[in-house]
Design an enzyme around this catalytic site. Structure first.
Site, mmCIF file in Angstrom:
data_model
loop_
_atom_site.group_PDB
_atom_site.id
_atom_site.type_symbol
_atom_site.label_atom_id
_atom_site.label_comp_id
_atom_site.label_asym_id
_atom_site.label_seq_id
_atom_site.Cartn_x
_atom_site.Cartn_y
_atom_site.Cartn_z
ATOM 1 N N ASP A 46 0.849 -1.189 0.000
ATOM 2 C CA ASP A 46 0.000 0.000 0.000
ATOM 3 C C ASP A 46 0.889 1.246 0.000
ATOM 4 O O ASP A 46 1.678 1.454 0.927
ATOM 5 C CB ASP A 46 -0.905 -0.009 1.237
ATOM 6 C CG ASP A 46 -2.044 0.979 1.140
ATOM 7 O OD1 ASP A 46 -2.182 1.634 0.093
ATOM 8 O OD2 ASP A 46 -2.808 1.095 2.118
ATOM 9 N N ASP A 105 -2.893 2.652 -6.080
ATOM 10 C CA ASP A 105 -1.890 2.738 -5.013
ATOM 11 C C ASP A 105 -1.755 1.494 -4.156
ATOM 12 O O ASP A 105 -1.085 1.536 -3.128
ATOM 13 C CB ASP A 105 -2.201 3.931 -4.107
ATOM 14 C CG ASP A 105 -3.575 3.834 -3.467
ATOM 15 O OD1 ASP A 105 -4.394 2.995 -3.901
ATOM 16 O OD2 ASP A 105 -3.843 4.606 -2.524
ATOM 17 N N GLU A 106 -2.342 0.386 -4.551
ATOM 18 C CA GLU A 106 -2.179 -0.812 -3.728
ATOM 19 C C GLU A 106 -2.294 -2.068 -4.575
ATOM 20 O O GLU A 106 -2.869 -2.068 -5.662
ATOM 21 C CB GLU A 106 -3.199 -0.843 -2.583
ATOM 22 C CG GLU A 106 -4.639 -0.830 -3.019
ATOM 23 C CD GLU A 106 -5.593 -0.882 -1.838
ATOM 24 O OE1 GLU A 106 -5.442 -1.781 -0.993
ATOM 25 O OE2 GLU A 106 -6.503 -0.039 -1.777
#
Length: 352
Positions: free
Chosen positions: A10, A104-105
């Site tokens: 993350d 983003d992850e």
């Protein structure tokens, strides 16, 4: 830790971090990425801004009151997508099975790797050295444990837990800590006297069945015990893409909506063309001033991505709906996406 091994990576305050990378003078300051309109919301806040109580999805107007000296930046999603591609390229160079979730992850299947923990430390270090962005990593026997672990020690966290350790560490935490237990469920659990994960895990199922139903209770309690066998899929299948806008002031004249819809179509179809994807189902989304949300859609016999084709259908749907009240939000969507050749669509259009 034997058996299955999954990681959740993350990025730390991703949008803000990307902005600070190109504007180093903002480093260490409260930075808030948010739209400029009176109805806009916070996309991401730096950790410095979070100390003022600013958080994601908060109305931007409230964030300005909480942090009047913060640096407010309009989001630049094209730049964020580029940064995300750089990060995921590094991840995929080290791990074969990667499930990307948003920009983003990602979940990574590490089972079978000779040194999974060392691999993730290498991935994290390479991301930071190559992109100047930091991330947090959680590792566990399931996606659920990995996800909660990655968020536990942000920023730059690295936490490895088995299921029993997760139960011990997070047993006293609120039920909403676990993905899949939303705010409304948390409220209903509280009305039953259950506020922590350990309380939920230990509650007699029959006590909760009357409130939630037997099947859902089983799922809730499995989550509270961090029991999860969901697979890491190699590719997250995005079956639709959309663009929408919330207006600063409600729009009462339907004629004013048409050029706005055209702009949304141009943006959406530009992205689809770049991605070489097309879809058969075209839809619109209209939220009225009473907060009621209405959708209309039409499925075509052939997949399309061109603004001319998509725009014509979206415009007809909007005119047929004929909003009965002022409009707060307008959106357009193309669904049922698949890889496609834009040249074929162009040829098909010319032959009509």
């Amino acid at each position: 830790m034997g058996g299955r091994c999954v990681a959740h990576l993350d990025m730390d305050a991703f949008y803000v971090s990307v902005e600070v990378r190109r504007r180093p003078e903002l480093r260490g300051l409260p930075v808030i990425v948010a739209g400029t309109g009176p109805r806009s919301v916070v996309t991401t806040a730096s950790y410095e801004a979070r100390r003022f109580g600013v958080g994601s999805a908060m109305p931007a107007a409230r964030a300005r009151r909480l942090c009047p000296d913060g640096a407010f930046l309009a989001p630049d999603f094209a730049y964020y997508r580029e940064a995300s591609r750089d990060v995921m390229k590094i991840v995929r160079a080290h791990v074969e099975t990667v499930e990307v979730v948003g920009l983003d992850e990602a979940y990574l299947e590490l089972t079978g790797l000779p040194a999974p923990h060392a691999t993730m430390r290498l991935v994290r270090a390479e991301i930071e050295q190559t992109t100047a962005l930091s991330c947090s990593v959680g590792i566990g026997p399931s996606k659920l444990v990995a996800k909660v672990a990655s968020d536990a020690e942000k920023p730059r966290g690295f936490l490895v837990l088995n299921r029993e350790q997760a139960c011990t560490r997070f047993g006293g935490s609120r039920c909403g800590l676990v993905p899949g237990i939303g705010p409304k469920t948390v409220e209903r659990l509280a009305s039953c006297g259950i506020t922590t994960l350990s309380e939920l895990a230990a509650a007699p199922p029959e006590q909760l069945a009357a409130v939630f139903g037997a099947r859902y209770v089983g799922d809730l309690q499995r989550r509270a015990r961090f029991e999860d066998d969901a697979p890491v899929s190699e590719e997250r299948k995005v079956i639709s893409e959309s663009r929408e806008v919330t207006f600063d002031r409600d729009i009462a004249d339907p004629r004013q909506l048409e050029p706005i819809l055209d702009q949304l179509v141009q943006r959406l179809c530009g992205a689809l063309t770049e991605q070489r994807r097309r879809g058969r189902t075209i839809g619109i989304k209209v939220r009225l001033d009473d907060f009621s949300t209405h959708t209309r859609a039409r499925t075509l016999p052939e997949p399309v991505s061109g603004a001319e084709r998509v725009g014509a259908v979206a415009l007809e749907l909007l005119r047929r709906f004929d909003p009965p009240r002022p409009v707060r939000l307008l959106g357009v969507r193309v669904a049922g996406l698949e890889a496609g050749d834009a040249r074929r669509e162009h040829q098909m259009t010319l032959s009509l």
